[in-house]
Scaffold this motif. Structure first.
Motif, PDB file in Angstrom:
ATOM      1  N   ALA A  54       0.804  -1.218   0.000  1.00 36.89           N
ATOM      2  CA  ALA A  54       0.000   0.000   0.000  1.00 36.89           C
ATOM      3  C   ALA A  54       0.840   1.272   0.000  1.00 36.89           C
ATOM      4  CB  ALA A  54      -0.934  -0.009   1.219  1.00 36.89           C
ATOM      5  N   GLY A  55       2.170   1.133  -0.093  1.00 31.90           N
ATOM      6  CA  GLY A  55       3.032   2.298  -0.152  1.00 31.90           C
ATOM      7  C   GLY A  55       3.468   2.836   1.194  1.00 31.90           C
ATOM      8  N   PHE A  56       3.401   1.994   2.223  1.00 37.16           N
ATOM      9  CA  PHE A  56       3.781   2.426   3.570  1.00 37.16           C
ATOM     10  C   PHE A  56       5.005   1.662   4.069  1.00 37.16           C
ATOM     11  CE2 PHE A  56      -0.829   3.358   3.414  1.00 37.16           C
ATOM     12  CZ  PHE A  56      -0.757   4.739   3.610  1.00 37.16           C
ATOM     13  N   ALA A  57       5.993   1.537   3.212  1.00 44.32           N
ATOM     14  CA  ALA A  57       7.208   0.819   3.591  1.00 44.32           C
ATOM     15  C   ALA A  57       7.955   1.499   4.728  1.00 44.32           C
ATOM     16  CB  ALA A  57       8.131   0.670   2.384  1.00 44.32           C
ATOM     17  N   HIS A  58       7.679   2.782   4.941  1.00 46.68           N
ATOM     18  CA  HIS A  58       8.385   3.534   5.983  1.00 46.68           C
ATOM     19  C   HIS A  58       7.811   3.316   7.377  1.00 46.68           C
ATOM     20  CE1 HIS A  58       4.916   5.963   4.861  1.00 46.68           C
ATOM     21  NE2 HIS A  58       4.988   6.530   6.044  1.00 46.68           N
ATOM     22  N   VAL A  59       6.631   2.738   7.487  1.00 43.98           N
ATOM     23  CA  VAL A  59       5.978   2.574   8.788  1.00 43.98           C
ATOM     24  C   VAL A  59       6.642   1.439   9.567  1.00 43.98           C
ATOM     25  CG1 VAL A  59       3.805   1.990   9.960  1.00 43.98           C
ATOM     26  CG2 VAL A  59       3.800   3.541   7.989  1.00 43.98           C
ATOM     27  N   VAL A  60       6.917   1.711  10.831  1.00 48.28           N
ATOM     28  CA  VAL A  60       7.658   0.782  11.691  1.00 48.28           C
ATOM     29  C   VAL A  60       6.723  -0.255  12.304  1.00 48.28           C
ATOM     30  CG1 VAL A  60       8.981   0.629  13.859  1.00 48.28           C
ATOM     31  CG2 VAL A  60       9.444   2.484  12.213  1.00 48.28           C
ATOM     32  N   ILE A  61       7.173  -1.500  12.348  1.00 49.53           N
ATOM     33  CA  ILE A  61       6.426  -2.553  13.038  1.00 49.53           C
ATOM     34  C   ILE A  61       7.119  -2.883  14.353  1.00 49.53           C
ATOM     35  CG2 ILE A  61       5.844  -5.012  13.027  1.00 49.53           C
ATOM     36  CD1 ILE A  61       5.088  -4.791  10.145  1.00 49.53           C
ATOM     37  N   LEU A  62       6.376  -2.686  15.425  1.00 52.01           N
ATOM     38  CA  LEU A  62       6.779  -3.109  16.766  1.00 52.01           C
ATOM     39  C   LEU A  62       6.028  -4.398  17.071  1.00 52.01           C
ATOM     40  CD1 LEU A  62       7.639  -2.948  19.787  1.00 52.01           C
ATOM     41  CD2 LEU A  62       5.785  -1.284  20.102  1.00 52.01           C
ATOM     42  N   ALA A  63       6.733  -5.496  17.152  1.00 55.24           N
ATOM     43  CA  ALA A  63       6.104  -6.790  17.411  1.00 55.24           C
ATOM     44  C   ALA A  63       6.106  -7.087  18.905  1.00 55.24           C
ATOM     45  CB  ALA A  63       6.837  -7.894  16.668  1.00 55.24           C
ATOM     46  N   TYR A  64       4.910  -7.268  19.462  1.00 56.03           N
ATOM     47  CA  TYR A  64       4.827  -7.788  20.830  1.00 56.03           C
ATOM     48  C   TYR A  64       5.172  -9.270  20.717  1.00 56.03           C
ATOM     49  CZ  TYR A  64       2.185  -3.632  22.419  1.00 56.03           C
ATOM     50  OH  TYR A  64       1.770  -2.360  22.754  1.00 56.03           O
ATOM     51  N   ALA A  65       6.463  -9.555  20.704  1.00 57.73           N
ATOM     52  CA  ALA A  65       6.936 -10.887  20.329  1.00 57.73           C
ATOM     53  C   ALA A  65       6.766 -11.898  21.452  1.00 57.73           C
ATOM     54  CB  ALA A  65       8.398 -10.805  19.905  1.00 57.73           C
ATOM     55  N   ALA A  66       7.140 -11.504  22.658  1.00 59.59           N
ATOM     56  CA  ALA A  66       7.040 -12.397  23.812  1.00 59.59           C
ATOM     57  C   ALA A  66       6.021 -11.803  24.771  1.00 59.59           C
ATOM     58  CB  ALA A  66       8.395 -12.562  24.486  1.00 59.59           C
ATOM     59  N   LYS A  67       4.755 -12.020  24.450  1.00 59.22           N
ATOM     60  CA  LYS A  67       3.647 -11.508  25.265  1.00 59.22           C
ATOM     61  C   LYS A  67       3.025 -12.692  26.009  1.00 59.22           C
ATOM     62  CE  LYS A  67      -0.688  -8.915  24.995  1.00 59.22           C
ATOM     63  NZ  LYS A  67      -1.640  -8.231  24.083  1.00 59.22           N
ATOM     64  N   TYR A  68       3.110 -12.637  27.313  1.00 59.41           N
ATOM     65  CA  TYR A  68       2.720 -13.777  28.137  1.00 59.41           C
ATOM     66  C   TYR A  68       1.271 -13.686  28.607  1.00 59.41           C
ATOM     67  CZ  TYR A  68       7.437 -15.559  28.105  1.00 59.41           C
ATOM     68  OH  TYR A  68       8.639 -16.094  27.686  1.00 59.41           O
ATOM     69  N   ALA A  69       0.653 -14.840  28.787  1.00 53.24           N
ATOM     70  CA  ALA A  69      -0.703 -14.928  29.326  1.00 53.24           C
ATOM     71  C   ALA A  69      -0.616 -14.642  30.822  1.00 53.24           C
ATOM     72  CB  ALA A  69      -1.288 -16.315  29.065  1.00 53.24           C
ATOM     73  N   SER A  70      -0.800 -13.393  31.175  1.00 44.93           N
ATOM     74  CA  SER A  70      -0.454 -12.913  32.515  1.00 44.93           C
ATOM     75  C   SER A  70      -1.660 -12.410  33.293  1.00 44.93           C
ATOM     76  CB  SER A  70       0.575 -11.772  32.383  1.00 44.93           C
ATOM     77  OG  SER A  70       0.818 -11.156  33.618  1.00 44.93           O
ATOM     78  N   ALA A  71      -1.609 -12.610  34.601  1.00 44.87           N
ATOM     79  CA  ALA A  71      -2.615 -12.027  35.500  1.00 44.87           C
ATOM     80  C   ALA A  71      -2.440 -10.526  35.652  1.00 44.87           C
ATOM     81  CB  ALA A  71      -2.520 -12.698  36.872  1.00 44.87           C
ATOM     82  N   PHE A  72      -1.295  -9.997  35.227  1.00 48.45           N
ATOM     83  CA  PHE A  72      -0.992  -8.585  35.429  1.00 48.45           C
ATOM     84  C   PHE A  72      -1.683  -7.655  34.433  1.00 48.45           C
ATOM     85  CE2 PHE A  72       2.372 -10.678  37.761  1.00 48.45           C
ATOM     86  CZ  PHE A  72       2.514  -9.880  38.881  1.00 48.45           C
ATOM     87  N   TYR A  73      -2.505  -8.199  33.530  1.00 44.65           N
ATOM     88  CA  TYR A  73      -3.243  -7.363  32.592  1.00 44.65           C
ATOM     89  C   TYR A  73      -4.605  -6.915  33.139  1.00 44.65           C
ATOM     90  CZ  TYR A  73       0.000  -9.515  29.226  1.00 44.65           C
ATOM     91  OH  TYR A  73       1.120  -9.974  28.566  1.00 44.65           O
ATOM     92  N   GLY A  74      -4.954  -7.351  34.331  1.00 42.68           N
ATOM     93  CA  GLY A  74      -6.294  -7.099  34.852  1.00 42.68           C
ATOM     94  C   GLY A  74      -6.767  -5.657  34.747  1.00 42.68           C
ATOM     95  N   PRO A  75      -6.034  -4.684  35.280  1.00 46.62           N
ATOM     96  CA  PRO A  75      -6.496  -3.300  35.207  1.00 46.62           C
ATOM     97  C   PRO A  75      -6.606  -2.766  33.775  1.00 46.62           C
ATOM     98  CG  PRO A  75      -4.868  -3.547  36.946  1.00 46.62           C
ATOM     99  CD  PRO A  75      -4.857  -4.826  36.163  1.00 46.62           C
ATOM    100  N   PHE A  76      -5.751  -3.243  32.874  1.00 49.07           N
ATOM    101  CA  PHE A  76      -5.838  -2.821  31.475  1.00 49.07           C
ATOM    102  C   PHE A  76      -7.204  -3.175  30.901  1.00 49.07           C
ATOM    103  CE2 PHE A  76      -5.612  -3.794  26.955  1.00 49.07           C
ATOM    104  CZ  PHE A  76      -4.962  -2.685  26.438  1.00 49.07           C
TER     105      PHE A  76
END
Length: 331
Positions: A185-207
């Motif tokens: 689509a012509g957006f080669a300049h846009v940066v990809i940040l990969a949440y590569a190691a995202k764990y199934a965590s209890a610490f997401y509760g408030p989010f």
């Protein structure tokens, strides 16, 4: 003959100036990214009860938030949308006038290049079932059908003006799918940040309070098992091979070992997300008088940096940036 020690490490700890000079790990405001929640239809800030000091913001208040972040010298903001309506496939995530895509454009204009505008690329805020992807007939998350929507989301967010796309859904092949769509689509300049190691965590509760999640069940079939460190490294390497410009480890505290291992092998920058539950634990413990709030905040951030993170997403970003600008000692 003297029996006193000849090597005295305490010499370098004697004054704040010496401690600064001898510091192995440092932090600057540009290494901090502020997560920001934008709520569709809100007319004023909505405090998040489980995250003291954090609010959902109305769209028209977003420029002031961006201005504060830019003035603090932050490296960026990470935007999350809280839509008024959700459906099974998260159509609000790809619509140009969806709340997140609107927020991206508003933030881009307000930032005017002074910081990076980053956007969460995931379906969990937009689906009525709360999962990070679309569901198959048997109720499981359909990986490849989800990739098609992620590709559309990536292009929509790039068109809206995002500098960095935060791929947080943990679908196999998500980086390759979004990278191909962006490039086509012509957006080669846009940066990809990969949440590569995202764990199934209890610490997401408030989010989940912050984005008003409708999730029933859990995300263990796509987020990582908390006991698996090697798998986190493998996921990061896969994302790098697919074209990720940055990889992320999330949460931080229980996974500093994974962060360090990823940093040791990564050929791209490594970031970390100090998540909502980590934030809430310190805020609530401090309010109960159990810990020194500022020292605890500083100590956790230094620990994340020491483990190898080159940037940190944290809800304390603006406050800590001001401490750093004032020359306050962390930890």
């Amino acid at each position: 003959m003297s029996t006193f020690p000849t090597r005295r490490p305490r010499r370098l700890r004697g004054t704040p100036a010496l401690r600064r000079l001898a510091a192995e790990t440092t932090l600057v405001p540009a290494q901090l990214v502020l997560p920001v929640f934008v709520k569709e239809g809100a007319t004023a800030a909505v405090p998040i009860a489980s995250m003291p000091g954090v609010s959902q913001h109305p769209l028209d208040a977003l420029p002031a938030v961006v201005e504060a972040a830019a003035a603090a010298g932050l490296g960026g903001i990470m935007l999350f949308g809280v839509p008024a309506v959700r459906d099974a496939t998260g159509t609000g995530a790809v619509e140009p006038d969806g709340i997140l895509n609107q927020a991206i454009t508003v933030a881009r204009d307000a930032a005017a290049g002074r910081l990076t505008v980053q956007a969460d690329l995931c379906l969990d805020e937009f689906t009525d079932h709360g999962h990070c992807g679309v569901l198959a007939e048997d109720g499981t998350v359909d990986n490849d059908a989800t990739l098609e929507i992620y590709a559309q989301m990536g292009v929509a967010q790039a068109r809206a003006g995002a500098d960095v796309l935060g791929l947080s859904g943990m679908m196999d092949g998500q980086v390759a799918a979004v990278r191909a769509a962006l490039d086509d689509a012509g957006f080669a300049h846009v940066v990809i940040l990969a949440y590569a190691a995202k764990y199934a965590s209890a610490f997401y509760g408030p989010f989940r309070d912050a984005v008003e999640s409708t999730l029933q069940g859990d995300r263990r079939t796509y987020q990582l098992d908390p006991g698996n460190g090697r798998e986190g490294v493998e996921e990061a390497l896969l994302d790098i091979a697919e074209g990720a410009d940055v990889v992320m480890v999330k949460p931080t505290g229980p996974y500093l070992d994974v962060l360090a291992r990823v940093a040791d092998v990564s050929s791209v920058p490594v970031w970390a997300y100090q998540v909502s539950g980590e934030y809430a634990l310190i805020e609530h413990a401090a309010s109960a008088g159990l810990i020194d709030r500022e020292r605890a905040i500083g100590e956790t951030l230094l620990g994340i940096r020491r483990a190898g993170a080159e940037a940190i997403l944290t809800y304390w970003a603006i406050e800590v940036a001001q401490w750093l600008r004032d020359g306050k000692e962390l930890g």
